[in-house]
Design an enzyme around this catalytic site. Structure first.
Site, PDB file in Angstrom:
ATOM      1  N   HIS A 101       0.868  -1.176   0.000  1.00  0.00           N
ATOM      2  CA  HIS A 101       0.000   0.000   0.000  1.00  0.00           C
ATOM      3  C   HIS A 101       0.906   1.228   0.000  1.00  0.00           C
ATOM      4  O   HIS A 101       2.031   1.195   0.501  1.00  0.00           O
ATOM      5  CB  HIS A 101      -0.861  -0.033   1.271  1.00  0.00           C
ATOM      6  CG  HIS A 101      -1.936   0.986   1.339  1.00  0.00           C
ATOM      7  ND1 HIS A 101      -1.696   2.301   1.662  1.00  0.00           N
ATOM      8  CD2 HIS A 101      -3.276   0.892   1.148  1.00  0.00           C
ATOM      9  CE1 HIS A 101      -2.834   2.971   1.674  1.00  0.00           C
ATOM     10  NE2 HIS A 101      -3.818   2.140   1.364  1.00  0.00           N
ATOM     11  N   LYS A 135      -9.774  -1.213  10.221  1.00  0.00           N
ATOM     12  CA  LYS A 135      -9.659  -2.486   9.516  1.00  0.00           C
ATOM     13  C   LYS A 135     -10.077  -3.666  10.398  1.00  0.00           C
ATOM     14  O   LYS A 135     -10.152  -4.798   9.932  1.00  0.00           O
ATOM     15  CB  LYS A 135      -8.213  -2.706   9.046  1.00  0.00           C
ATOM     16  CG  LYS A 135      -7.704  -1.663   8.061  1.00  0.00           C
ATOM     17  CD  LYS A 135      -8.439  -1.730   6.742  1.00  0.00           C
ATOM     18  CE  LYS A 135      -7.780  -0.798   5.722  1.00  0.00           C
ATOM     19  NZ  LYS A 135      -8.514  -0.811   4.430  1.00  0.00           N
ATOM     20  N   ASP A 186       3.357  -4.182   7.641  1.00  0.00           N
ATOM     21  CA  ASP A 186       2.052  -3.529   7.544  1.00  0.00           C
ATOM     22  C   ASP A 186       0.991  -4.610   7.718  1.00  0.00           C
ATOM     23  O   ASP A 186       0.750  -5.409   6.823  1.00  0.00           O
ATOM     24  CB  ASP A 186       1.922  -2.850   6.183  1.00  0.00           C
ATOM     25  CG  ASP A 186       0.526  -2.294   5.921  1.00  0.00           C
ATOM     26  OD1 ASP A 186      -0.360  -2.452   6.782  1.00  0.00           O
ATOM     27  OD2 ASP A 186       0.317  -1.712   4.835  1.00  0.00           O
ATOM     28  N   CYS A 232      -4.802   2.579  -3.783  1.00  0.00           N
ATOM     29  CA  CYS A 232      -3.625   3.074  -3.064  1.00  0.00           C
ATOM     30  C   CYS A 232      -2.479   2.073  -3.123  1.00  0.00           C
ATOM     31  O   CYS A 232      -1.708   1.931  -2.162  1.00  0.00           O
ATOM     32  CB  CYS A 232      -3.964   3.412  -1.618  1.00  0.00           C
ATOM     33  SG  CYS A 232      -5.117   4.775  -1.439  1.00  0.00           S
TER      34      CYS A 232
END
Length: 359
Positions: free
Chosen positions: A75, A178, A152, A316
């Site tokens: 991302h 999330k 991440d 993204c």
């Protein structure tokens, strides 16, 4: 319902707010598998977490000619902050390429690692491809060269259990939204010895011990890295979400999602001409695709008219799409609350759009 700031009041409301806030930190530590809640830093989300590490750890540890390996599946939030600090420190970004099925090229990764490698930025689950890289193995390889690893975990934490101790990750980040919590709150895990060596990124209240014009000393971690008033309501929401998740059978939920993902991939394959992007083994329920003769944004709009929420665009993650020769695609995402009926509705709607387009 709290109406006080945290860490700085002596009255009952302040104590209550502080208790909720620190319980949120403890829940985040449990989620990530660390015994030390002091290794949990609250941030606005994954993006701020990566920027914090880049601007604090990166500025202190990166120099001319040093290398940062970033996977092509990342991302933008785990790429652009490294580009910014690399330019400032005159370091170099080197991409880890993708294989045709969306897996990271492990042979290329081994070749890229070297004495100049200072950090590896790695997704735990791709938000476009659904790929789940072998993070533990890649981290162990990076450590052989003395490099640190930032993972991440934004797409991972809600899909399967995470254990940062088993992964041996140096840094791990995720966003509250999330994992069924509010927006604007997130978590950065960092090994204590690394956090303690990192200089403050932002200055202000909460992150100090003693302030004077001649000298200022800073609070211990994690507070040193949490300048100003935190997102107290966000942490309360995060605490609730993490407790909800902890009350589930995570192994069963993960197995259910895996079965649903397999079903969805098979069902989408019945749509003539549909191109699924990324079919790496063990992928999470991220289904990115193209339908011939339809624009991704127009397709997303048509699905929305039938009550099906998907995302369209570059997600993204432009380098990931570029690896497949694309600039835009549609993405449907599955979670533990989705059903076979939801997948069937998506497939039926796609077939309807396709028939209308052909007509």
């Amino acid at each position: 319902m709290g109406t006080s700031n945290v860490h700085r009041g002596a009255h009952t409301l302040a104590k209550q707010a502080t208790q909720v806030y620190e319980e949120g930190r403890e829940e985040a530590a449990k989620l990530l598998g660390t015994q030390d809640a002091g290794e949990i830093v609250f941030v606005r989300g994954t993006t701020e977490a990566v920027n914090l590490v880049a601007q604090s750890w990166g500025r202190a540890n990166l120099g001319v000619g040093d290398e940062i390996l970033v996977s092509a599946a990342e991302h933008h939030s785990n790429l652009v902050p490294w580009q910014l600090i690399a330019k400032e420190r005159r370091a170099r970004i080197r991409p880890i390429p993708l294989l045709p099925d969306g897996q990271l090229d492990q042979d290329a990764y081994r070749d890229l690692l070297g004495s100049r490698t200072k950090l590896v930025a790695l997704t735990h689950a791709s938000n476009v491809l659904g790929t789940v890289p072998p993070v533990a193995e890649m981290t162990a390889l990076a450590h052989r060269y003395g490099a640190k690893v930032l993972v991440d975990g934004a797409q991972a934490v809600s899909h399967f259990p995470v254990d940062v101790t088993a992964l041996d990750a140096d840094f791990y980040a995720f966003s509250g939204h999330k994992i069924f919590a509010p927006t604007g709150i997130g978590v950065l895990f960092g090994k204590r010895e690394l956090l303690e060596a990192m200089p403050p990124w932002q200055g202000g209240g909460n992150m100090i011990d003693s302030v004077g014009f001649e000298e200022t000393s800073y609070a211990p971690v994690p507070h040193r890295l949490e300048a100003g008033t935190g997102h107290i309501g966000g942490v309360a929401g995060l605490r609730a979400a993490l407790r909800y998740l902890a009350g589930l059978d995570r192994q069963a939920a993960t197995a259910y999602e895996e079965q649903l993902t397999a079903y969805a991939m098979g069902a989408l394959a019945t749509v003539p001409g549909l191109r699924l992007i990324g079919d790496a083994p063990g992928k999470i329920g991220v289904l990115t695709f193209l339908l011939p003769g339809t624009d991704p944004m127009a397709l997303a709009g048509a699905l929305d008219q039938q009550g099906i929420a998907v995302r369209a665009g570059h997600h993204c993650a432009q380098p990931a799409l570029a690896a497949f020769g694309l600039q835009s695609a549609v993405r449907a995402s599955l979670a533990l609350y989705n059903t076979v009926q939801d997948v069937d509705a998506l497939v039926s709607a796609l077939q309807g759009v396709q028939a209308a387009s052909a007509g």
